[in-house]
Structure formats: C-alpha cells, structure tokens
Scaffold this active site. Structure first.
Site, PDB file in Angstrom:
ATOM      1  N   GLY A  46       0.781  -1.266   0.013  1.00 13.48           N
ATOM      2  CA  GLY A  46       0.220  -0.142  -0.015  1.00 13.48           C
ATOM      3  C   GLY A  46       0.958   1.437  -0.104  1.00 13.48           C
ATOM      4  O   GLY A  46       1.949   1.232   0.347  1.00 13.48           O
ATOM      5  N   CYS A  99       6.063  -0.544   7.358  1.00 15.93           N
ATOM      6  CA  CYS A  99       5.723   0.682   6.443  1.00 15.93           C
ATOM      7  C   CYS A  99       6.809   1.103   5.651  1.00 15.93           C
ATOM      8  O   CYS A  99       8.052   0.969   6.278  1.00 15.93           O
ATOM      9  CB  CYS A  99       5.361   1.840   7.477  1.00 15.93           C
ATOM     10  SG  CYS A  99       4.893   3.240   6.686  1.00 15.93           S
ATOM     11  N   LEU A 100       6.638   1.448   4.207  1.00 15.15           N
ATOM     12  CA  LEU A 100       7.756   1.764   3.564  1.00 15.15           C
ATOM     13  C   LEU A 100       8.428   2.976   3.987  1.00 15.15           C
ATOM     14  O   LEU A 100       9.674   3.503   3.575  1.00 15.15           O
ATOM     15  CB  LEU A 100       7.291   2.043   2.068  1.00 15.15           C
ATOM     16  CG  LEU A 100       6.742   0.887   1.331  1.00 15.15           C
ATOM     17  CD1 LEU A 100       6.435   1.199   0.014  1.00 15.15           C
ATOM     18  CD2 LEU A 100       7.904  -0.383   1.409  1.00 15.15           C
ATOM     19  N   HIS A 141      -4.428   1.578   8.017  1.00  9.60           N
ATOM     20  CA  HIS A 141      -2.867   2.124   7.672  1.00  9.60           C
ATOM     21  C   HIS A 141      -2.526   3.173   6.925  1.00  9.60           C
ATOM     22  O   HIS A 141      -2.039   4.360   7.133  1.00  9.60           O
ATOM     23  CB  HIS A 141      -1.893   0.881   7.501  1.00  9.60           C
ATOM     24  CG  HIS A 141      -0.364   1.241   7.310  1.00  9.60           C
ATOM     25  ND1 HIS A 141       0.496   1.022   8.256  1.00  9.60           N
ATOM     26  CD2 HIS A 141       0.374   1.996   6.577  1.00  9.60           C
ATOM     27  CE1 HIS A 141       1.800   1.484   7.818  1.00  9.60           C
ATOM     28  NE2 HIS A 141       1.692   2.084   6.899  1.00  9.60           N
ATOM     29  N   GLU A 142      -3.279   2.974   5.611  1.00  6.34           N
ATOM     30  CA  GLU A 142      -3.164   4.059   4.782  1.00  6.34           C
ATOM     31  C   GLU A 142      -3.982   5.353   4.964  1.00  6.34           C
ATOM     32  O   GLU A 142      -3.488   6.488   4.498  1.00  6.34           O
ATOM     33  CB  GLU A 142      -3.348   3.418   3.123  1.00  6.34           C
ATOM     34  CG  GLU A 142      -2.663   2.409   2.763  1.00  6.34           C
ATOM     35  CD  GLU A 142      -1.012   2.573   2.942  1.00  6.34           C
ATOM     36  OE1 GLU A 142      -0.513   3.531   2.690  1.00  6.34           O
ATOM     37  OE2 GLU A 142      -0.400   1.511   3.072  1.00  6.34           O
ATOM     38  N   HIS A 145      -2.017   7.560   7.089  1.00  6.81           N
ATOM     39  CA  HIS A 145      -0.944   8.356   6.519  1.00  6.81           C
ATOM     40  C   HIS A 145      -1.565   9.627   6.047  1.00  6.81           C
ATOM     41  O   HIS A 145      -1.071  10.738   6.290  1.00  6.81           O
ATOM     42  CB  HIS A 145      -0.514   7.401   5.117  1.00  6.81           C
ATOM     43  CG  HIS A 145       0.782   6.725   5.635  1.00  6.81           C
ATOM     44  ND1 HIS A 145       1.781   6.979   6.209  1.00  6.81           N
ATOM     45  CD2 HIS A 145       0.717   5.214   5.397  1.00  6.81           C
ATOM     46  CE1 HIS A 145       2.593   6.110   6.220  1.00  6.81           C
ATOM     47  NE2 HIS A 145       2.116   5.025   5.967  1.00  6.81           N
TER      48      HIS A 145
HETATM   49 ZN    ZN Z   1       2.816   3.206   5.580  1.00  2.00          ZN
END
Ligand code: ZN
Length: 167
Positions: A46, A99-100, A141-142, A145
C-alpha cells in the site's frame, strides 16, 4: 512515469494531513501512476500519496505474491481517493505491521478486523463496500497516513517495535 523516493520518518510532510481531491481523471492520472510504480518498486502492499510528496487524499493497495507479507492472499490493485472507513463491530487483531516510510522496521499494531469504507475511483465515481482482515488493516494504515499518522504512533507497547531482522 518515474519511480519516486519514498519519504521516511522525520520528513515533516508525513505528519501533515493531506488535502481532499476535487479534480479527477487527468488531474490525478500521473500521481496515481507514480504511486503504483513506486509501491511496486519498493515491494509495498500500500502507499499513500503524501509518502511520495503528493499532498492529496489518494491511497493505493496491491498484494501480488509479496515477499514482505508472504502469507497474505493477493489483492488486485485498488485506487481509493478521499477514502473514509468505519469500524464494524469490536473485533480487533494485532499484527507486526511494516511501512515503507519506516524501512526495516515492524511494529505490533492492533486494528479493527472489519470495516466498511467508501471512496472515489480515479474518475470521481464513488463506491462503498466492506473489508476484513489484512485488507481492512492496510486501508486503516493508509488512511492514517492521509491524516499524518504513522504506525509507531499506534503502538500499544513500545517494546513491540523492532527491526525486521530481529523478529
Ligand atoms: Zn505506511
């Protein structure tokens, strides 16, 4: 379309809530393509637009035989613009989330198992449906963000925050 750099912890844009999208089609096409290319290149499941510096409420999700989450079933590419979700019921689940924007780290985060959500597609058509399990988790999660919240802000126990290699 270029693969963009993913912003990492410490970049102030990650803590800044994003702005609702009002123009669709060609106004978001390049943003979405950059997000898809960047997510795939980084083996993400994501990505939120502000992770690559785009101040818009856009998230994308895709699971395709992902090496970072090998047990998760595939999810075809989804584009959610101005997404909103509501928790259904009180069932919750904990999971070592990554998480990226926190490369190499995982944190144990508790999230709702079942949600309903609504969003617009890339042309501005609204849709609503439900999700559960891993997809529901990724949507939560997204959406965090987009509100400027990162997963370490969701930890119940700061000891459950670890480098992936130590898990
Ligand atoms: Zn993330």
């Amino acid at each position: 379309m270029p693969i963009r750099n993913v912003k990492t912890l410490g970049d102030p844009q990650l803590f800044k809530p994003t702005v609702a999208v009002t123009e669709y089609g060609s106004a978001v096409a390049d943003d979405i393509q950059d997000m898809v290319d960047t997510m795939r290149d980084n083996k993400g499941v994501g990505l939120a637009a502000n992770q690559i510096g785009i101040d818009k409420r856009i998230i994308i999700i895709e699971v395709n035989n992902n090496p970072r989450y090998p047990k998760q079933a595939d999810i075809p590419l989804m584009v959610l613009i101005n997404p909103e979700y509501h928790v259904i019921g009180d069932e919750k689940e904990t999971f070592w989330e990554g998480c990226l924007s926190l490369p190499g780290l995982r944190g144990e985060v508790t999230r709702a198992v079942n949600i309903s959500y609504q969003a617009n597609d890339h042309l501005g058509n609204s849709f609503s449906t439900q999700a559960n399990g891993f997809l529901a988790r990724v949507i939560q999660h997204e959406c965090d963000h987009l509100d400027g919240i990162l997963l370490h802000q969701r930890l119940n126990d700061l000891k459950k925050f670890s480098y992936e290699k130590n898990l």
